[in-house]
Design an enzyme around this catalytic site. Structure first.
Site, mmCIF file in Angstrom:
data_model
loop_
_atom_site.group_PDB
_atom_site.id
_atom_site.type_symbol
_atom_site.label_atom_id
_atom_site.label_comp_id
_atom_site.label_asym_id
_atom_site.label_seq_id
_atom_site.Cartn_x
_atom_site.Cartn_y
_atom_site.Cartn_z
ATOM 1 N N THR A 12 12.825 28.430 9.425
ATOM 2 C CA THR A 12 13.021 29.968 9.482
ATOM 3 C C THR A 12 14.354 30.603 9.395
ATOM 4 O OG1 THR A 12 10.962 29.999 10.886
ATOM 5 C CG2 THR A 12 12.297 31.843 11.139
ATOM 6 N N VAL A 13 15.034 29.798 10.022
ATOM 7 C CA VAL A 13 16.346 30.335 9.884
ATOM 8 C C VAL A 13 17.263 29.931 8.560
ATOM 9 C CG1 VAL A 13 18.882 30.117 11.069
ATOM 10 C CG2 VAL A 13 16.711 30.195 12.583
ATOM 11 N N LYS A 103 21.353 24.313 19.639
ATOM 12 C CA LYS A 103 21.815 24.438 21.189
ATOM 13 C C LYS A 103 21.584 23.142 21.596
ATOM 14 C CE LYS A 103 17.204 26.376 21.976
ATOM 15 N NZ LYS A 103 16.927 26.718 20.489
ATOM 16 N N GLU A 127 27.727 30.026 17.019
ATOM 17 C CA GLU A 127 27.321 31.056 17.297
ATOM 18 C C GLU A 127 26.075 31.516 17.696
ATOM 19 O OE1 GLU A 127 27.492 34.226 19.445
ATOM 20 O OE2 GLU A 127 29.548 34.074 18.345
ATOM 21 N N GLY A 132 20.911 33.950 19.590
ATOM 22 C CA GLY A 132 20.273 34.347 18.412
ATOM 23 C C GLY A 132 21.259 35.417 17.600
ATOM 24 N N ILE A 134 22.819 37.808 18.978
ATOM 25 C CA ILE A 134 23.737 38.667 19.875
ATOM 26 C C ILE A 134 25.108 37.722 19.842
ATOM 27 C CG2 ILE A 134 24.414 39.167 22.167
ATOM 28 C CD1 ILE A 134 21.330 38.877 22.709
ATOM 29 N N GLY A 185 3.292 34.077 17.584
ATOM 30 C CA GLY A 185 4.465 33.283 17.166
ATOM 31 C C GLY A 185 5.590 33.283 18.035
ATOM 32 N N LYS A 203 21.486 26.649 26.923
ATOM 33 C CA LYS A 203 22.125 27.803 26.333
ATOM 34 C C LYS A 203 23.398 28.047 27.342
ATOM 35 C CE LYS A 203 18.545 29.684 23.575
ATOM 36 N NZ LYS A 203 17.601 30.715 23.358
ATOM 37 N N GLY A 300 14.350 34.825 15.857
ATOM 38 C CA GLY A 300 13.787 35.315 14.473
ATOM 39 C C GLY A 300 14.833 34.915 13.602
#
Length: 427
Positions: A12-13, A103, A127, A132, A134, A185, A203, A300
């Site tokens: 996904t990423v 993470k 980061e 995500g 932010i 999801g 985190k 996401g």
């Protein structure tokens, strides 16, 4: 100068990063003078590479990326702490800069990774490992370094925030909300990392290490999830002027670093109380800046890829300009960790108990025995013909004393009808 990239992971990423590069490479060069080229992609899934149109630079062996002398930056997006650890540490030792969203790796093996980067004189950026899309790690390492940070507190798991929001707003039980989150999801087939607070714990370990300049690892963080929270708890909290969030806490105290994850009752007036659904927010307090809050989508493809590519472009800028690492490991202190048993806060405790005379008196005696002072007692709704819900809200009490109360009440003869709900209260 063209800065060359090697990407490991096309999920996904990773797919989101490929899309950003394909859509905006020319923009990066025109606006910022940064020219980046993806020259190698590694994955176990060739079909993902084909779907993104990068099959011509595809490999299934990450060593092809680590051993390529032309690659300047390696992007690791496979997750986990085994193969990913070999990739990240191996890339640094091979003289390459690294960007990761991992993470678990940084919360577990951060010291090893940072040492490898320092020894190689290369950059490691992460980061996307927290929050995500932010921006939070970069502000802590740059914009806020003039401050002594006293507190970092946040909603850093979108899955549980979505679930608690649905439970509160629509009176849905935990099991139904979890099933819905999985169908949409938002939650994995195995939701353990999310609902038991482990994702949030990784985190906050990273954030605490940076904020307090003292190493905190995943194993140092007390983690408690949301499995025992019910819509009734959320309704009672609302009636009291609170909401319930799964909060990650990191506080600098006179005794050391207090770091933990657990459901927390927040006053409805608190800034974090308005953060609902899959959104995340991180609340930071510094001695000069005061209170700040960072808000946005925590997960996401787009959000996480945004953070990854922000790191990539910043490192690429440094590579082009011949600049070495600007910020390495800052964990120069060794602050003690405050044991969870020593926590002092207020508590909300709801018991489902037998509806018969003497039960309330017996329970009150247990609270008094362990010096846990009760602020209020609420009786609300029967679960069935012989069960009633009794909610205690305490004055500030010590965690160990509250645990002793819970253990002793559990031993009372045929009193409890279900596991109690325990929520710590943040004023």
């Amino acid at each position: 100068m063209t800065v060359k990239l090697g990407l490991v992971g096309t999920g996904t990423v990773g797919g989101g990063c490929i899309d950003i590069l394909q859509n905006h490479r020319d923009d990066f060069k025109r606006h910022y003078g940064i020219d980046v080229e993806l020259v190698r992609v590694c994955s176990r899934n060739p079909e993902q590479a084909i779907a993104h149109g990068v099959e011509d630079i595809f490999t299934q062996d990450f060593h092809d990326i680590l051993n390529d002398p032309d690659i300047d930056i390696v992007i690791e997006l496979i997750g986990g702490t085994t193969v990913a650890r070999d990739i990240v540490v191996g890339a640094l030792r091979a003289g390459k800069n690294v960007v990761t969203a991992n993470k678990a790796l940084m919360a577990t093996h951060g010291e090893e990774v940072m040492t490898a980067a320092d020894e190689a004189g290369k950059e490691i950026a992460f980061e996307a490992s927290v929050g995500g899309g932010i921006p939070i790690i970069d502000p802590l390492k740059h914009s806020l370094i003039a401050n002594e940070i006293s507190s970092v507190m946040g909603i850093v798991n979108g899955t549980t925030n979505y679930m608690l929001t649905r439970m509160a707003e629509d009176d849905m039980p935990y099991a139904d909300v979890l099933a819905e989150a999985q169908a949409k999801g938002f939650a994995e087939a195995d939701p353990t990392a999310d609902v038991d607070g482990l994702d949030a714990a990784a985190k906050i370990a990273i954030l605490a290490s940076i904020a307090f300049n003292s190493r905190v690892t995943l194993g140092d963080v007390y983690a408690e999830g949301i499995r025992n929270i019910t819509p009734l708890d959320l309704q009672i909290a609302k009636d009291m002027g609170y909401c319930v969030k799964l909060l990650a806490h990191a506080h600098r105290t006179a005794e050391g670093v207090d770091v933990r994850v657990h459901p927390t009752m927040l006053p409805l007036s608190h800034q974090l109380a308005t953060v609902n659904g899959v959104f995340n927010a991180i609340y930071v307090v510094g001695d000069a800046v005061g209170e700040t809050m960072f808000f946005g989508e925590g997960a996401g493809a787009g959000a996480a890829a945004s953070a990854v590519m922000g790191d990539v472009l910043e490192i690429a800028r440094h590579v082009q300009q011949g600049i070495g690492p600007i910020v390495g490991c800052t964990c120069t202190d060794k602050l003690p960790l405050v044991p969870m048993e020593e926590l002092k806060t207020k508590y909300y405790i709801r018991f489902a108990v037998a509806d018969r005379s003497g039960v309330l008196a017996a329970m009150a005696g247990v609270f008094a025995k362990h010096n846990v002072s009760v602020l209020s007692v609420i009786q609300r709704g029967k679960k069935d013909a012989d069960t009633v819900n009794i909610t205690y809200v305490t004055h500030t009490a010590r965690e160990k004393s509250v645990r002793d109360v819970l253990a002793e009440i559990a031993e009372l003869d045929d009193v409890l009808r279900d596991a109690p709900s325990v929520i710590r209260v943040q004023d």
